[in-house]
Design a protein around this motif. Structure first.
Motif, short mmCIF file in Angstrom:
data_model
loop_
_atom_site.label_atom_id
_atom_site.label_comp_id
_atom_site.label_asym_id
_atom_site.label_seq_id
_atom_site.Cartn_x
_atom_site.Cartn_y
_atom_site.Cartn_z
N GLN A 230 0.82 -1.21 0.00
CA GLN A 230 0.00 0.00 0.00
C GLN A 230 0.86 1.27 0.00
O GLN A 230 1.72 1.45 0.86
CB GLN A 230 -0.93 0.02 1.22
N VAL A 231 0.61 2.14 -0.97
CA VAL A 231 1.31 3.42 -1.02
C VAL A 231 1.01 4.23 0.23
O VAL A 231 1.90 4.86 0.81
CB VAL A 231 0.91 4.20 -2.30
N CYS A 232 -0.23 4.21 0.67
CA CYS A 232 -0.61 4.99 1.86
C CYS A 232 0.18 4.53 3.09
O CYS A 232 0.59 5.37 3.91
CB CYS A 232 -2.11 4.91 2.13
N VAL B 134 2.69 13.17 -6.56
CA VAL B 134 1.61 12.49 -5.84
C VAL B 134 0.65 13.52 -5.22
O VAL B 134 -0.56 13.38 -5.30
CB VAL B 134 2.18 11.54 -4.76
#
Length: 143
Positions: free
Chosen positions: A12-14, A138
């Motif tokens: 997960q990027v988050c 981003v």
């Protein structure tokens, strides 16, 4: 080859952004403490060292903080003598945020922080510049 789990935490990027942000802010903490600043207060000071005075609205935009979050930061910085909040003479509805002499003098001490953070991270400056560029993309994409 097995299918990757789209809900795997480590993918997960988050999650990566959250852990990275906490880790980097933790590096700043001992550098900022002698100056009497928290990391969010340091960000306010960075903006004001770049341009002072600023309206509270403009400062809110620069820092991507809502006024309700920014206002207590400004009150604390004013209480320790680093800035003044005054009605903008050009527009009485607007607050002008101005550095005090102490706030301007603090900049000389703050100049030591970026190289100390880079040294602590131990990453080549080029990698950090690329990371900054990617994170800026981003931010723009998420906005």
């Amino acid at each position: 080859m097995r299918d990757q789990n789209p809900l795997a935490l480590e993918q997960q990027v988050c999650f990566a952004l959250s852990v990275a942000a906490r880790s980097v802010v933790a590096i700043y903490r001992p550098l900022l403490e002698p100056m009497g600043l928290t990391h969010p207060q340091y960000l306010v000071m960075l903006a004001l060292w770049g341009e002072s005075p600023l309206t509270q609205r403009r400062l809110s935009e620069l820092l991507a903080l809502d006024p309700g979050t920014l206002s207590p930061l400004l009150k604390r910085l004013e209480a320790i003598g680093y800035l003044r909040r005054e009605r903008d003479p050009a527009d009485e509805r607007s607050l002008a945020i101005t550095l005090t002499d102490s706030g301007r003098e603090l900049r000389a001490e703050a100049l030591k922080i970026p190289p100390a953070v880079v040294a602590r991270l131990g990453l080549p400056i080029e990698d950090l510049q690329r990371l900054h560029g990617a994170l800026t993309q981003v931010i723009a994409a998420a906005s």
